[in-house]
Design a protein around this motif. Structure first.
Motif, PDB file in Angstrom:
ATOM      1  N   THR A 450      15.727  69.336  24.952  1.00 44.28           N
ATOM      2  CA  THR A 450      14.504  70.112  24.773  1.00 44.28           C
ATOM      3  C   THR A 450      14.771  71.325  23.898  1.00 44.28           C
ATOM      4  N   SER A 451      13.702  71.966  23.462  1.00 38.83           N
ATOM      5  CA  SER A 451      13.854  73.156  22.619  1.00 38.83           C
ATOM      6  C   SER A 451      14.532  74.292  23.377  1.00 38.83           C
ATOM      7  N   GLY A 452      14.531  74.207  24.715  1.00 37.57           N
ATOM      8  CA  GLY A 452      15.220  75.202  25.536  1.00 37.57           C
ATOM      9  C   GLY A 452      16.665  74.846  25.796  1.00 37.57           C
ATOM     10  N   GLY A 453      17.148  73.731  25.205  1.00 36.32           N
ATOM     11  CA  GLY A 453      18.546  73.352  25.329  1.00 36.32           C
ATOM     12  C   GLY A 453      18.881  72.511  26.544  1.00 36.32           C
ATOM     13  N   LYS A 454      17.889  72.022  27.280  1.00 36.02           N
ATOM     14  CA  LYS A 454      18.139  71.181  28.442  1.00 36.02           C
ATOM     15  C   LYS A 454      18.408  69.739  27.999  1.00 36.02           C
ATOM     16  N   ASN A 455      19.481  69.137  28.524  1.00 35.89           N
ATOM     17  CA  ASN A 455      19.787  67.729  28.253  1.00 35.89           C
ATOM     18  C   ASN A 455      19.172  66.866  29.345  1.00 35.89           C
ATOM     19  N   LEU A 456      18.298  65.949  28.950  1.00 33.71           N
ATOM     20  CA  LEU A 456      17.591  65.119  29.914  1.00 33.71           C
ATOM     21  C   LEU A 456      17.840  63.639  29.624  1.00 33.71           C
ATOM     22  N   ALA A 457      18.206  62.879  30.652  1.00 36.98           N
ATOM     23  CA  ALA A 457      18.302  61.426  30.536  1.00 36.98           C
ATOM     24  C   ALA A 457      16.951  60.844  30.940  1.00 36.98           C
ATOM     25  N   PRO A 458      16.256  60.153  30.030  1.00 32.45           N
ATOM     26  CA  PRO A 458      14.910  59.684  30.345  1.00 32.45           C
ATOM     27  C   PRO A 458      14.862  58.549  31.361  1.00 32.45           C
ATOM     28  N   ALA A 459      15.935  57.752  31.458  1.00 31.83           N
ATOM     29  CA  ALA A 459      15.876  56.531  32.268  1.00 31.83           C
ATOM     30  C   ALA A 459      15.484  56.765  33.725  1.00 31.83           C
ATOM     31  N   SER A 472       3.185  49.465  33.577  1.00 30.81           N
ATOM     32  CA  SER A 472       4.089  48.494  32.959  1.00 30.81           C
ATOM     33  C   SER A 472       5.272  49.199  32.316  1.00 30.81           C
ATOM     34  N   ARG A 473       5.009  50.219  31.509  1.00 25.13           N
ATOM     35  CA  ARG A 473       6.057  50.954  30.803  1.00 25.13           C
ATOM     36  C   ARG A 473       5.796  52.452  30.875  1.00 25.13           C
ATOM     37  N   ALA A 474       6.885  53.198  30.952  1.00 24.98           N
ATOM     38  CA  ALA A 474       6.813  54.652  30.840  1.00 24.98           C
ATOM     39  C   ALA A 474       7.869  55.081  29.829  1.00 24.98           C
ATOM     40  N   VAL A 475       7.470  55.898  28.868  1.00 21.58           N
ATOM     41  CA  VAL A 475       8.391  56.363  27.832  1.00 21.58           C
ATOM     42  C   VAL A 475       8.341  57.887  27.800  1.00 21.58           C
ATOM     43  N   LEU A 476       9.496  58.511  28.082  1.00 19.44           N
ATOM     44  CA  LEU A 476       9.582  59.965  28.103  1.00 19.44           C
ATOM     45  C   LEU A 476       9.754  60.499  26.687  1.00 19.44           C
ATOM     46  N   ILE A 477       9.025  61.549  26.382  1.00 19.48           N
ATOM     47  CA  ILE A 477       9.082  62.231  25.095  1.00 19.48           C
ATOM     48  C   ILE A 477       9.462  63.683  25.366  1.00 19.48           C
ATOM     49  N   GLY A 478      10.233  64.299  24.477  1.00 17.55           N
ATOM     50  CA  GLY A 478      10.543  65.707  24.696  1.00 17.55           C
ATOM     51  C   GLY A 478      11.650  66.252  23.833  1.00 17.55           C
ATOM     52  N   ASP A 479      12.216  65.426  22.948  1.00 18.06           N
ATOM     53  CA  ASP A 479      13.306  65.907  22.104  1.00 18.06           C
ATOM     54  C   ASP A 479      12.798  67.032  21.195  1.00 18.06           C
ATOM     55  N   PRO A 482       9.280  71.697  24.133  1.00 17.26           N
ATOM     56  CA  PRO A 482       9.540  72.649  25.231  1.00 17.26           C
ATOM     57  C   PRO A 482       9.734  71.992  26.600  1.00 17.26           C
ATOM     58  N   TYR A 483       9.186  70.807  26.814  1.00 13.68           N
ATOM     59  CA  TYR A 483       9.278  70.134  28.107  1.00 13.68           C
ATOM     60  C   TYR A 483       8.923  68.662  27.900  1.00 13.68           C
ATOM     61  N   PRO A 484       9.237  67.805  28.862  1.00 20.37           N
ATOM     62  CA  PRO A 484       8.959  66.372  28.686  1.00 20.37           C
ATOM     63  C   PRO A 484       7.530  65.986  29.048  1.00 20.37           C
ATOM     64  N   VAL A 485       7.014  65.047  28.277  1.00 18.28           N
ATOM     65  CA  VAL A 485       5.745  64.388  28.580  1.00 18.28           C
ATOM     66  C   VAL A 485       6.016  62.883  28.528  1.00 18.28           C
ATOM     67  N   ALA A 486       5.022  62.087  28.830  1.00 13.46           N
ATOM     68  CA  ALA A 486       5.252  60.632  28.866  1.00 13.46           C
ATOM     69  C   ALA A 486       4.045  59.865  28.369  1.00 13.46           C
ATOM     70  N   LEU A 487       4.324  58.729  27.748  1.00 15.12           N
ATOM     71  CA  LEU A 487       3.300  57.740  27.431  1.00 15.12           C
ATOM     72  C   LEU A 487       3.461  56.582  28.402  1.00 15.12           C
ATOM     73  N   PRO A 534      13.690  70.238  35.432  1.00 15.03           N
ATOM     74  CA  PRO A 534      13.547  70.130  33.969  1.00 15.03           C
ATOM     75  C   PRO A 534      13.153  68.737  33.490  1.00 15.03           C
ATOM     76  N   ALA A 535      13.472  67.688  34.273  1.00  8.84           N
ATOM     77  CA  ALA A 535      13.188  66.319  33.846  1.00  8.84           C
ATOM     78  C   ALA A 535      11.800  65.854  34.259  1.00  8.84           C
ATOM     79  N   ARG A 536      11.054  66.670  34.966  1.00 17.44           N
ATOM     80  CA  ARG A 536       9.746  66.248  35.460  1.00 17.44           C
ATOM     81  C   ARG A 536       8.724  66.171  34.339  1.00 17.44           C
ATOM     82  N   ILE A 537       7.873  65.187  34.418  1.00 18.11           N
ATOM     83  CA  ILE A 537       6.829  64.952  33.415  1.00 18.11           C
ATOM     84  C   ILE A 537       5.720  65.974  33.612  1.00 18.11           C
ATOM     85  N   ARG A 538       5.440  66.737  32.560  1.00 14.19           N
ATOM     86  CA  ARG A 538       4.423  67.790  32.665  1.00 14.19           C
ATOM     87  C   ARG A 538       3.031  67.307  32.259  1.00 14.19           C
TER      88      ARG A 538
END
Length: 580
Positions: A450-459, A472-479, A482-487, A534-538
């Motif tokens: 993330t832009s705050g320097g947090k390393n997150l494993a999406p799996a 069916s599918r969840a894909v984490l976005i956040g590279d 500021p924080y992760p979101v998901a499609l 930090p890994a929670r979907i906002r």
């Protein structure tokens, strides 16, 4: 009895061991037909001699493009008997990938399962100077004056060190890389893994997985070494569950989705049976798990537990076993994590399902849960002959006789995954427990910073969201965000069944319906509770339709192409951040 030293002589050897026993079972007309081991060897010889008549030389690459079918097997072993190297190609591959694989492998012959596939290859043939022939799979080339003895000499001359296959990884970024696998790689992996899961004469293994995938090829190898019967599915992929009841297999390799769909169907049926249906099902599963634990200790349920188990077995478990044909001894799953509740459900039903882990670069198998060695939530312990350790950065490293020699035409890529001590850097993140069981926690290259320097494993959070029947599918976005979101994408079948039960009109756009969004919100909330803050979907968005191989968002092995999704849905992703 010594096993065959190479796959080039496997079918000949098996014909000598199991001649009149059925090797293949497949649809023909309105019923099933069988081909014996002796008959399969005759067919393999016809194909091998035909390829030799076309000018195929030892070491030449023969590409195979087809859905899983008995002729795929005949072509595979016919090419190997002729001393050739097989290049499996997914029939779902796009034209760009198809051209790349045929060019990079230097295939001299392409064997195609349908006229459409042959036409696609012919259309790009101008850019493939080494491709001399495009031939149909259902009609082996005439072998002319090539004597049978010449084929036998070719196959006998193949050594374990010789190249057997170039299997292309369906990379999530960049063109696929060709993994060079020897006959010795295949036989070592079979020796290490197949005895753990059994099988032999009288056993039937149902195969619907694509034979372009290494797991299906290993299953095929294991069945023929042990004299079982390989049963090929005969219809559309949507008909697999229905056909299982008719095929009545004893062994079933599958990806998790099949087992999860069976579980979801039972849950939906329970919910439709009345307001207490789900509670009754959950109580039955608890009873089944208690009975399974008693049996695991070598005892039998008694008293109230036995009475409760008999009622649950009659009401639920026996019907689930019947859906798999009623004879299933063992099922194997891999390629993706499976929902823990599905594992519990099947164990309660009396179905033994074992999860394993591997990759093409290790000839498909690194670790495996198996009878006598199971730890739910893990992918098992290393199979005999394989070493596994965890690097300082959490990457899983493996070493053993199944590890490949390298990628075709890609020395730099090879150096990036194979170190000087022979350790394969898998690219997966994981952990070993005190007893040597491996847990996979994500992909190293998928790490989000993330832009705050947090390393997150999406799996972990993606997998948790996908435990919901509605997703069916969840894909984490956040590279670099500021924080992760998901499609998310919806399981259309489950959402449709829910809407029918609840009397909800989805208006043809379920992804836009507020009630469906609420179902997904509950799934995201439950998933967020299982991961660090930090890994929670906002925020999340629901995409119309699903990610597919055809639209380029999934690889042929159903892995998510994150960069494609991020680019294609950039507007939707930006909107999720704009809401905050």
């Amino acid at each position: 009895m010594p096993r065959p030293p190479t796959l080039a002589v496997l079918v000949q050897w098996a014909a000598g061991q199991y001649g009149p026993q059925p090797a293949q079972r497949f649809r023909r007309g309105g019923g099933w037909a069988e081909l014996t081991y002796a008959g399969l060897w005759e067919a393999v010889q016809e194909t091998g001699r035909g390829l030799m008549a076309l000018g195929v030389r030892p070491g030449d690459r023969v590409a195979v493009l087809s859905e899983t079918a008995p002729a795929w097997t005949r072509t595979h072993f016919g090419a190997l008997a002729a001393g050739a190297v097989v290049v499996p190609v997914y029939p779902t591959a796009g034209d760009e990938e198809l051209t790349w694989v045929l060019a990079d492998s230097g295939a001299s012959v392409a064997v195609c399962g349908t006229a459409d596939l042959a036409a696609r290859v012919t259309a790009v043939r101008g850019g493939l100077p080494e491709l001399r022939h495009v031939v149909p799979m259902d009609a082996p080339p005439p072998h002319g004056d090539v004597p049978a003895a010449e084929l036998l000499a070719r196959s006998a001359a193949v050594t374990p060190a010789d190249l057997c296959a170039v299997v292309y990884t369906s990379g999530t970024t960049g063109p696929p890389k060709g993994c060079c696998l020897t006959h010795g790689n295949f036989t070592a992996v079979d020796d290490a893994s197949a005895d753990l899961v059994g099988g032999g004469p009288g056993d039937v293994t149902y195969l619907y997985l694509p034979l372009a995938h290494l797991l299906a090829q290993l299953i095929q190898l294991s069945v023929f070494v042990r004299g079982g019967t390989l049963c090929y599915f005969g219809g559309r992929i949507e008909d697999v569950v229905a056909e299982l009841a008719e095929a009545r297999p004893t062994h079933l390799p599958s990806v998790p989705r099949l087992f999860e769909k069976v579980h979801a169907t039972v849950v939906s049926s329970a919910e439709a049976s009345g307001p207490d249906g789900r509670a009754r099902l959950e109580a039955a599963v608890r009873t089944g798990l208690e009975a399974a634990a008693v049996r695991a200790r070598g005892e039998e349920p008694a008293g109230e537990l036995l009475t409760a188990w008999r009622a649950a077995d009659e009401g639920v478990f026996a019907r689930v076993r019947a859906a798999f044909g009623g004879r299933l001894k063992l099922a194997i799953t891999g390629a993706a994590p499976i929902a823990p509740q599905t594992l519990d459900f099947l164990r309660a039903c009396g179905i033994a399902l074992y999860e394993g882990y591997g990759m093409t670069e290790a000839t498909g198998v690194i670790t495996l849960n198996h009878p006598g060695g199971v730890r739910p939530g893990t992918v098992g312990r290393p199979v005999p002959g394989v070493e596994v350790r965890i690097a300082e950065d959490g990457e899983v490293l493996a070493r053993g006789p199944g590890v490949f020699a390298g990628y075709r035409n890609a020395p730099a890529a090879t150096a990036g995954v194979l170190d000087a001590d022979g350790w394969l850097h898998t690219g997966d993140l994981g952990a070993l427990d005190a007893d040597g069981y491996l847990t996979i926690t994500g992909r190293k290259k998928d790490l989000i910073i993330t832009s705050g320097g947090k390393n997150l494993a999406p799996a972990p959070v993606e997998f948790a969201v996908q435990q919901s029947r509605w997703v069916s599918r969840a894909v984490l976005i956040g590279d670099r965000r500021p924080y992760p979101v998901a499609l998310l994408t919806l399981d259309a079948e489950e959402v449709g069944a829910w809407a029918a039960r609840e009397g909800v009109d989805l208006g043809g756009r379920p992804a836009r319906h507020p009630a469906v969004r609420e179902l997904c919100a509950e799934a995201v909330k439950a998933a967020n509770a299982t991961v660090s803050r930090p890994a929670r979907i906002r925020a999340f968005g629901i995409v119309d339709g699903d990610f597919t191989v055809a639209d380029g968002t999934l690889t042929p092995t159903l892995k998510v192409r994150r960069s494609v999704i991020a680019e294609r849905y950039a507007i939707e992703i930006n909107a999720l951040y704009d809401r905050k």
